[in-house]
Write an enzyme that holds these catalytic residues in place. Structure first.
Site, mmCIF file in Angstrom:
data_model
loop_
_atom_site.group_PDB
_atom_site.id
_atom_site.type_symbol
_atom_site.label_atom_id
_atom_site.label_comp_id
_atom_site.label_asym_id
_atom_site.label_seq_id
_atom_site.Cartn_x
_atom_site.Cartn_y
_atom_site.Cartn_z
ATOM 1 N N GLY A 279 26.779 38.106 40.547
ATOM 2 C CA GLY A 279 25.657 37.481 41.243
ATOM 3 C C GLY A 279 25.915 37.400 42.732
ATOM 4 N N ALA A 280 27.151 37.048 43.093
ATOM 5 C CA ALA A 280 27.493 36.870 44.498
ATOM 6 C C ALA A 280 29.003 36.732 44.632
ATOM 7 C CB ALA A 280 26.818 35.624 45.062
ATOM 8 N N MET A 281 29.490 36.762 45.876
ATOM 9 C CA MET A 281 30.935 36.628 46.118
ATOM 10 C C MET A 281 31.175 35.787 47.359
ATOM 11 S SD MET A 281 34.037 37.316 45.238
ATOM 12 C CE MET A 281 35.439 36.654 46.158
ATOM 13 N N ASN A 283 33.136 35.459 49.909
ATOM 14 C CA ASN A 283 33.951 35.846 51.062
ATOM 15 C C ASN A 283 33.785 34.783 52.157
ATOM 16 O OD1 ASN A 283 34.333 38.413 49.737
ATOM 17 N ND2 ASN A 283 32.237 38.858 50.389
ATOM 18 N N HIS A 313 26.443 27.603 44.923
ATOM 19 C CA HIS A 313 27.725 27.878 44.259
ATOM 20 C C HIS A 313 28.691 28.532 45.263
ATOM 21 C CE1 HIS A 313 30.117 29.620 40.702
ATOM 22 N NE2 HIS A 313 30.573 30.299 41.742
ATOM 23 N N GLU A 314 28.221 29.573 45.921
ATOM 24 C CA GLU A 314 29.098 30.294 46.865
ATOM 25 C C GLU A 314 29.498 29.390 48.020
ATOM 26 O OE1 GLU A 314 30.194 32.929 45.597
ATOM 27 O OE2 GLU A 314 28.620 32.979 44.071
ATOM 28 N N HIS A 317 32.402 27.154 47.369
ATOM 29 C CA HIS A 317 33.702 27.832 47.373
ATOM 30 C C HIS A 317 34.359 27.842 48.757
ATOM 31 C CE1 HIS A 317 34.217 29.432 43.366
ATOM 32 N NE2 HIS A 317 33.156 30.199 43.393
ATOM 33 N N GLU A 336 35.909 28.336 39.490
ATOM 34 C CA GLU A 336 34.545 28.691 39.099
ATOM 35 C C GLU A 336 33.788 27.522 38.458
ATOM 36 O OE1 GLU A 336 33.164 30.967 40.294
ATOM 37 O OE2 GLU A 336 34.766 32.341 40.846
#
Ligand code: ZN
Length: 873
Positions: A279-281, A283, A313-314, A317, A336
């Site tokens: 879905g996404a990362m 970085n 969510h991203e 992080h 996660e």
């Protein structure tokens, strides 16, 4: 391949003797950008401390290494670069290593992915490094606890944007150098980025290409920072950057307060990239998203909701994962699960309200319960011996069960204690690494609860328990309602994971009100339970409700059962719940009973078709339609399946016609109907919709819906290759290419299925489909009304497993092996389970991760056979 499959023991040993100061990474993206196979020049200078006299290695996956200079000495690549590792002998207290290599552009979504746009021939690049693909781009100590600073210098065509973790510098032209892309010559330029703060390598990033940019900014507690949003040029008209930025701003404000720490990086770019696997990362400061989150056609509201959760969510992080990083991949779950839990919390509190928790129940929990009942289930804290172990662990335990258990933990220690513990954990370990124990220490301090025992049963033991109410009633009261005289909750444990757990749970009594027009809560009790049976005094003396819901408010992670009276109320009236969460929970319980062969699949089909029309939560509708499809394809007795499917299609069309004009439900029902249309009459309706000869008020046949309808006609044998080509001419886009790949693999002839299979499995080396096309063609291959058409491929499936697993990258192999498992033949091919057993017996030496995929596929079939049996009775 031991070289790429770094073990935990190797990583621990290396972290003992190596400490990185800095990486300087120089990438010339133009050296082999248009070559075949495409490559780029990568130069890495690493400065690191070492334990004198020891030797170690650095990771690099590259087709050619030109030079290695270590502490001033030239090392011979032929000797020192082997099996994706560069040997580094005789460490000094301070070391400098320079590696010059040609690295490969990938089309698998791992490393530096290269995508060429069919619309205009432009090339778009993005990196994806988690779990261990940084080493496909530069030489690196590829493990999360060897952090360093990263300074990138990138040469690229001068009409591109180049984006990384640090703010984008002004490019400096490279005089006298040009590159031709398509037929157009371009000048070159170099972007010299400032060094990052300390990061783990898997969250560094390079994104480059002629992306469309929307300038934006975010007000952080440190002041205003740059926050741009990017996508591919052809998607620019559909990019709703204002919505993304608004969601992001709400997330910034919420998290900075919750974590008591300012956002840790200098800017926050979000880029929608093509052919993305997840879905996404996250970085650092440079988050990448699946570009299907830019909506070119109308989508179910559930997709928009999911995007909001993904954005937040991203963002979470950035603190939890990037700033404080897990020491080794065994704590991936914490990373996660925390992001899943806290992003739902952020959405509930700042954007969507409590309905976000309904979505959490509907999506996350059902995923977790399913995964936790597979023979491959594992404790949340999993043993991760090597990188191949972690690759198969991006699963429903790591994300969804972990998040569900964190929700229970917050109920257990209290919201305030939980988050002041988290804030302290972030303060203490920022820019460093930490473990689960480091977090629990802080939570114990703030809550005063001993979490050792809690962690033992929740995190270190697998399996899900079932909570079943036991109700005794006595005399009736004045209006004839029985009074509860005894009440207990029984906790049933699976044989193979017999762990009793303590739970904080709610119990709700619901009754019909307003002359039977609504199902509303009359009373609620919150309490602790533990052990095989807990008697709950607070419920005794209350009127027996029409529906009694154990785990009301969904605090606990446990399957639930309804007593007989409550189940009858549910089947009759589930759509009358005024609150969406109990509705979702009751429907989930019915699904669970169907999967456990405790409810006849056709009764479940009736339940869905009777109630889905009144449902207003888009995610619940989406999940119900998915469950409907799975039930009809796998769980209904094969002898009755055709008729059940036809009746379901009838009902779905009736629902579509009855749905409010232009509504979310209308779109979802039309799609579900098209996917199931099989009779001449149903296919006739699909044809008329596609040809604009039949209309539903408010339903526009936009590009993606046109593809859905065409694929339906193709599966039904009513359209073929010429119509695919015609639609692709109208929709000559990357998205169109993906849909066309699905459509071609759907053509219901033995020749077309063979062609699709060969394209997926037997392509010559170097001619594999890119990841996104592979995924679509896999779906198309399986898209059949008559499973006999693809039954001849069952043997080929088991034959190809070792070869595919050994020769393709992890992502590509896993998707094929999971996606092509011949589960749809359950109950239709007699020796399906035997073939899996034979393969497992003959391949005991296969990697555990590959065996796990086969064991999981086999279990899906076992479950289907059990449900089919229940259906036949
Ligand atoms: Zn994540």
């Amino acid at each position: 391949m031991p070289g790429t499959n770094l073990t935990r023991a190797e990583a621990e040993a290396r972290a003992e003797i190596v400490a990185v100061d800095s990486y300087e990474v120089t990438l010339d993206l133009t050296t082999g950008l248009t070559a075949s196979p495409p490559t780029f020049r990568s130069t890495t200078v690493v400065r690191f401390g070492g334990r004198p006299g020891e030797s170690t290695f650095i990771d690099l996956i590259a087709p050619a290494v030109h030079s290695i200079v270590f502490n001033g000495v030239e090392l011979d690549p032929a000797k020192h670069f082997q099996d994706s590792r560069i040997a580094l002998p005789d460490l000094k207290p301070a070391n400098e290593l320079t590696v010059v290599a040609d690295c490969a552009y990938m089309n698998t979504g791992e490393g530096l992915h290269r995508f060429q746009d069919p619309e205009d021939g432009e090339i778009y690049l993005y990196s994806q490094f988690e779990v261990a693909d940084t080493r496909r781009v530069f030489a690196v100590f590829e493990q999360p606890d060897v952090k360093g600073t990263f300074q990138f210098t990138v040469t690229a065509p001068d009409h591109w944007h180049v984006i990384s973790n640090s703010p984008t510098p002004k490019p400096v032209p490279e005089p006298d150098r040009t590159i031709t892309i398509g037929d157009t010559p371009h000048g070159l330029a170099t972007w010299a980025f400032d060094p990052t703060v300390v990061l783990p390598c898997y969250v560094t990033a390079i994104v480059a290409g002629p992306y469309h940019r929307v300038d934006g900014s975010i007000l952080s507690s440190k002041g205003r920072i740059e926050a741009n949003v990017y996508c591919r040029q052809p998607l620019a008209p559909f990019l709703d950057a204002d919505v993304i930025l608004d969601n992001t701003q709400k997330g910034f404000t919420f998290y900075e307060k919750l974590f008591e720490t300012p956002y840790p990086y200098a800017k926050y770019d979000q880029i929608f990239v093509p052919e993305f696997n997840a879905g996404a990362m996250e970085n650092a400061g440079c988050v990448t998203f699946l570009e299907e989150y830019v909506f070119r056609s109308k989508v179910a509201e559930a997709r928009r909701e999911r995007r909001v959760v993904t954005v937040l969510h991203e963002l979470s992080h950035m603190w939890f994962g990037d700033l404080v990083t897990m020491k080794w991949w065994n704590d991936l779950w914490l990373n996660e699960s925390f992001a899943e839990y806290v992003s739902t919390l952020a959405v509930a509190e700042t954007i969507q309200g409590p309905a976000a928790w309904t979505t959490f129940n509907s999506l996350e929990k059902s995923w977790a319960y399913r995964q936790d009942q597979l023979p491959s289930t594992h404790p949340i804290v999993a043993t991760i011996n090597d990188l191949e172990d972690v690759e198969v662990n991006f699963d429903g335990i790591t994300y969804a069960k972990g998040a569900s258990v964190l929700k229970q933990l917050v109920a257990w220690v209290g919201h305030d204690a939980f988050f002041s513990g988290v804030a302290e954990y972030i303060r203490k370990h920022h820019h460093a690494n930490a473990t689960l124990r480091d977090l629990l220490v802080e939570l114990e301090k703030t809550s005063g609860r001993d979490l050792e025992a809690w962690s033992g049963v929740w995190l270190e033991k697998a399996g899900v328990t079932t909570l079943r109410p036991s109700i005794q009633t006595g005399a009736v009261d004045a209006d004839g309602t029985p009074i509860i005289t005894g009440f207990s909750v029984k906790q049933e444990v699976p044989e193979e994971w017999p762990t009793q757990r303590p739970h904080r749970i709610g119990i709700g009594g619901y009754d019909l009100t307003d002359d039977g027009a609504r199902l509303e809560r009359s009373w609620f009790v919150e309490t602790d339970i533990h052990g095989p049976s807990t008697s709950i005094e607070d419920v005794i003396g209350k009127k027996r409700p029409a529906l009694l819901l154990v785990n009301d408010e969904d605090l606990a992670y446990a399957k639930i059962r309804l007593d007989r009276v409550s189940l009858e109320t549910a089947v009759e009236h589930v759509s009358l719940f005024t609150e969406s969460l109990p509705r979702s929970m009751v429907l989930a319980a019915a699904w669970d009973m169907t999967r456990d062969a405790e409810m006849a699949p056709r009764a479940f089909v009736d339940l869905i078709l009777k109630n889905v029309g009144a449902e207003r939560e888009s995610t619940i509708v989406l999940m119900l339609l998915r469950q409907l499809s799975m039930t009809l394809d796998l769980y209904v007795d094969p002898a009755a399946a055709d008729e059940a499917s036809r009746k379901a299609a009838d009902a779905l069309w009736a629902l579509a016609e009855a749905a409010e004009a232009g509504s979310d439900n209308q779109l979802q029902f039309v799609r579900a109907f098209a996917a199931r249309a099989q009779t001449p009459e149903h296919l006739g309706i699909v044809r008329e919709l596609l040809d604009d000869k039949r209309h539903l008020d408010g339903l526009a046949i936009d590009t993606d819906l046109a593809w859905d309808l065409l694929i339906s006609l193709i599966a039904g044998g009513e359209a073929g290759a010429p119509e695919i080509d015609a639609l692709l001419t109208k929709d000559a886009t990357a998205s169109g290419e993906r849909r066309a790949a699905h459509a071609r693999a759907t053509i219901p002839t033995p020749e077309a299925k063979k062609a699709a299979w060969d394209r997926l499995i037997n392509a010559p080396a170097g001619e594999d489909m890119p990841n996104a096309l592979q995924a679509e063609a896999t779906l198309g291959f399986n898209h059949v009304h008559d499973t006999a058409l693809i039954a001849p491929f069952i043997d080929d499936y088991f034959d190809m497993l070792r070869r595919v697993y050994d020769t393709k990258t992890n992502e590509m192999a896993t998707n094929l092996i999971e996606g092509l498992y011949p589960a749809m033949h359950a109950g239709r091919v007699a020796d399906l389970q035997d073939r899996a057993d034979l393969w497992l017996a003959a391949n005991e030496d296969a990697h555990a991760a590959l065996r796990r995929l086969v064991i999981e596929g086999r279990d899906g079939v076992r479950r289907a056979l059990k449900a089919q049996e229940a259906d036949a009775q």
